[in-house]
Write a protein that holds these residues in place. Structure first.
Motif, PDB file in Angstrom:
ATOM      1  N   TYR A  85     -41.693 109.215 -39.901  1.00 15.72           N
ATOM      2  CA  TYR A  85     -41.698 110.606 -40.349  1.00 15.72           C
ATOM      3  C   TYR A  85     -40.855 110.794 -41.606  1.00 15.72           C
ATOM      4  N   LEU A  86     -39.671 110.157 -41.633  1.00 23.70           N
ATOM      5  CA  LEU A  86     -38.802 110.296 -42.803  1.00 23.70           C
ATOM      6  C   LEU A  86     -39.448 109.734 -44.053  1.00 23.70           C
ATOM      7  N   GLY A  87     -40.190 108.629 -43.912  1.00 22.53           N
ATOM      8  CA  GLY A  87     -40.889 108.064 -45.061  1.00 22.53           C
ATOM      9  C   GLY A  87     -41.873 109.051 -45.655  1.00 22.53           C
ATOM     10  N   GLY A  88     -42.651 109.708 -44.795  1.00 18.07           N
ATOM     11  CA  GLY A  88     -43.599 110.707 -45.278  1.00 18.07           C
ATOM     12  C   GLY A  88     -42.895 111.908 -45.882  1.00 18.07           C
ATOM     13  N   VAL A 140     -30.399 114.898 -40.984  1.00 20.09           N
ATOM     14  CA  VAL A 140     -31.366 114.009 -41.638  1.00 20.09           C
ATOM     15  C   VAL A 140     -32.791 114.508 -41.415  1.00 20.09           C
ATOM     16  N   ILE A 141     -33.272 114.472 -40.168  1.00 19.06           N
ATOM     17  CA  ILE A 141     -34.689 114.755 -39.921  1.00 19.06           C
ATOM     18  C   ILE A 141     -35.038 116.220 -40.200  1.00 19.06           C
ATOM     19  N   CYS A 142     -34.245 117.164 -39.662  1.00 11.20           N
ATOM     20  CA  CYS A 142     -34.521 118.574 -39.922  1.00 11.20           C
ATOM     21  C   CYS A 142     -34.372 118.917 -41.404  1.00 11.20           C
ATOM     22  N   ALA A 175     -49.235 111.595 -35.637  1.00 15.46           N
ATOM     23  CA  ALA A 175     -48.523 110.457 -35.040  1.00 15.46           C
ATOM     24  C   ALA A 175     -47.068 110.804 -34.770  1.00 15.46           C
ATOM     25  N   ALA A 176     -46.428 111.498 -35.726  1.00 11.65           N
ATOM     26  CA  ALA A 176     -45.027 111.873 -35.550  1.00 11.65           C
ATOM     27  C   ALA A 176     -44.856 112.837 -34.380  1.00 11.65           C
TER      28      ALA A 176
END
Length: 445
Positions: free
Chosen positions: A216-219, A309-311, A358-359
């Motif tokens: 997810y972070l890559g996208g 990070v993710i949010c 997918a995420a």
């Protein structure tokens, strides 16, 4: 009735209690958790954290299991909803709440390791209920029972049913798969893992959580880089909306007040990283370590990875893509997964639905697994060790049911349980703040 009760429980008082507890613990410890964030990241990612002892769950495995329950659909859906309701400034308040939440997450996990219990087979268990019972006397025993009851309700409602429903929604929208079929497959897979207990859940989480996060972070980073020229403007708008006195421009959404930005930012931060709810301390207590402060530092990095990070990547991707305020086919503003998907499509095009699907699928499934640890631990505390296996079976059935029933009531029950968990856990942390500060002081001497 549930909606009115949740509006009351999640009002300014609860949000002030959450922020106030984090701020008080930060002051009492001299900022120990925040000052040691770099060290905590080193500890959590180091080789030593992956070593298993006789209990079979490494400190890293414990962290990944906790992240499995906290990194869920809220990191995609919840952040987008917060930006729509609270404007870009909500992301700033989300980060500030997470910064204070480091202290709450550190404290609850440190105490859980310090006051945990050991079963006959050598495995460990604990959490806020064990801390309350041990340190707060007869009143703590009652408070611990209430905490465990609401934690069990939250695990079933938010962990099993709501996440399964989100998973079914995702696969129905992306591939038109029947909801019951998605629910059945999810329930069978989850049950096969759950019957192996905390060790198997930790092993699966150790693999799935890093994979899903990196995917997810890559996208998300690709979307931010693809819209890099808009990033400075988006950052300025976020800060302006967060601190403007009463009315601030919320971008394409129009006028958003600072109060709305604060409310939605803090609420989404708490729902995302669960700092102050005590849920992560239940998995922290399972870790093979004899150092409570060290495990507290490792566990608090969950707040960093989840929210900071993710949010943050989700929020920045939406804000700099120019899609905030975009309308759907009916003329209504996009929100939730649809808004995040639209933002990702600005750079990734036709790959975006596959990536988001997918995420969301991985986020939801790992949340199902992570919350199962909370369910079986609290069931064992309330009803005895013999309740663990029936709890696992019932939890698997709840996963199936969640895929086929409306989610409104389930989510309201989960919100209610979250608020009541937070209240009892935060009261315990405030009462034991002196002991928490003492443990930090001894570690620094």
């Amino acid at each position: 009735m549930l909606e009115a009760l949740n509006t009351l429980l999640w009002g300014p008082g609860t949000l002030a209690l959450i922020l106030g507890t984090g701020a008080w613990l930060t002051l009492r410890t001299g900022g120990f958790p925040q000052r040691n964030l770099g060290r905590a990241l080193t500890l959590s990612l180091g080789r030593e954290a992956r070593r298993k002892g006789r209990g079979g769950v490494s400190p890293f495995g414990s962290l990944m299991t906790a992240l499995a329950s906290t990194v869920g659909t809220g990191n995609i859906v919840g952040v987008a909803a917060a930006l729509v309701s609270g404007g870009p400034g909500a992301l700033v308040w989300m980060e500030l709440a997470a910064f204070l939440g480091l202290a709450a997450k550190f404290a609850e996990c440190m105490l859980a390791v310090k006051y945990r219990h050991v079963r006959r087979d050598g495995t460990r268990w604990g959490g806020p209920m064990a801390v309350m019972e041990t340190r707060l006397g007869s009143a703590g025993a009652v408070l611990g029972r209430f905490y465990a009851l609401f934690a069990l309700l939250m695990a079933f409602a938010m962990g099993a049913m709501a996440q399964s429903g989100a998973l079914a929604d995702t696969f129905f929208a992306a591939f038109t798969l029947p909801r019951w079929r998605v629910g059945l497959v999810t329930a069978v897979l989850a049950l096969a893992i759950l019957l192996g207990g905390i060790r198997r859940i930790a092993e699966i989480s150790t693999v799935l959580v890093p994979v899903m996060a990196l995917l997810y972070l890559g996208g998300g980073l690709a979307v931010i880089l693809g819209n890099l020229r808009r990033l400075p403007e988006a950052l300025i708008l976020m800060l302006r909306c967060a601190v403007a006195p009463e009315a601030a421009l919320g971008g394409a959404l129009g006028i958003v007040t600072r109060r709305e930005a604060l409310r939605w930012g803090v609420a989404r931060s708490v729902f995302s990283n669960e700092a102050g709810l005590g849920s992560a301390s239940i998995t922290a207590a399972c870790a093979d370590t004899d150092e409570p402060v060290k495990q507290g530092l490792i566990s608090m990095t969950g707040v960093f990875f989840d929210t900071m990070v993710i949010c943050t990547v989700t929020g920045l991707a939406i804000c700099c893509s120019g899609t905030l305020g975009a309308a759907d086919g009916n003329g209504l503003p996009l929100t939730g997964a649809a808004l995040t998907l639209r933002a990702f499509e600005t750079v990734l095009g036709p790959l975006a639905p596959w990536l988001i699907g997918a995420a969301l699928g991985l986020f939801a499934f790992t949340s199902v697994l992570g919350c199962a640890v909370q369910a079986e631990t609290t069931a064992s505390y309330l009803l005895g060790p013999e309740a663990v296996r029936p709890c696992r079976v019932l939890y698997g059935l709840a996963v199936f049911v969640g895929a086929v029933i409306p989610m409104a009531t389930v989510l309201q029950l989960a919100d209610l349980a979250n608020a009541l968990m937070a209240f009892s856990n935060l009261v315990c942390l405030l009462l034991l703040s002196g002991e928490i500060a003492g443990e930090c002081g001894r570690k620094e001497r």
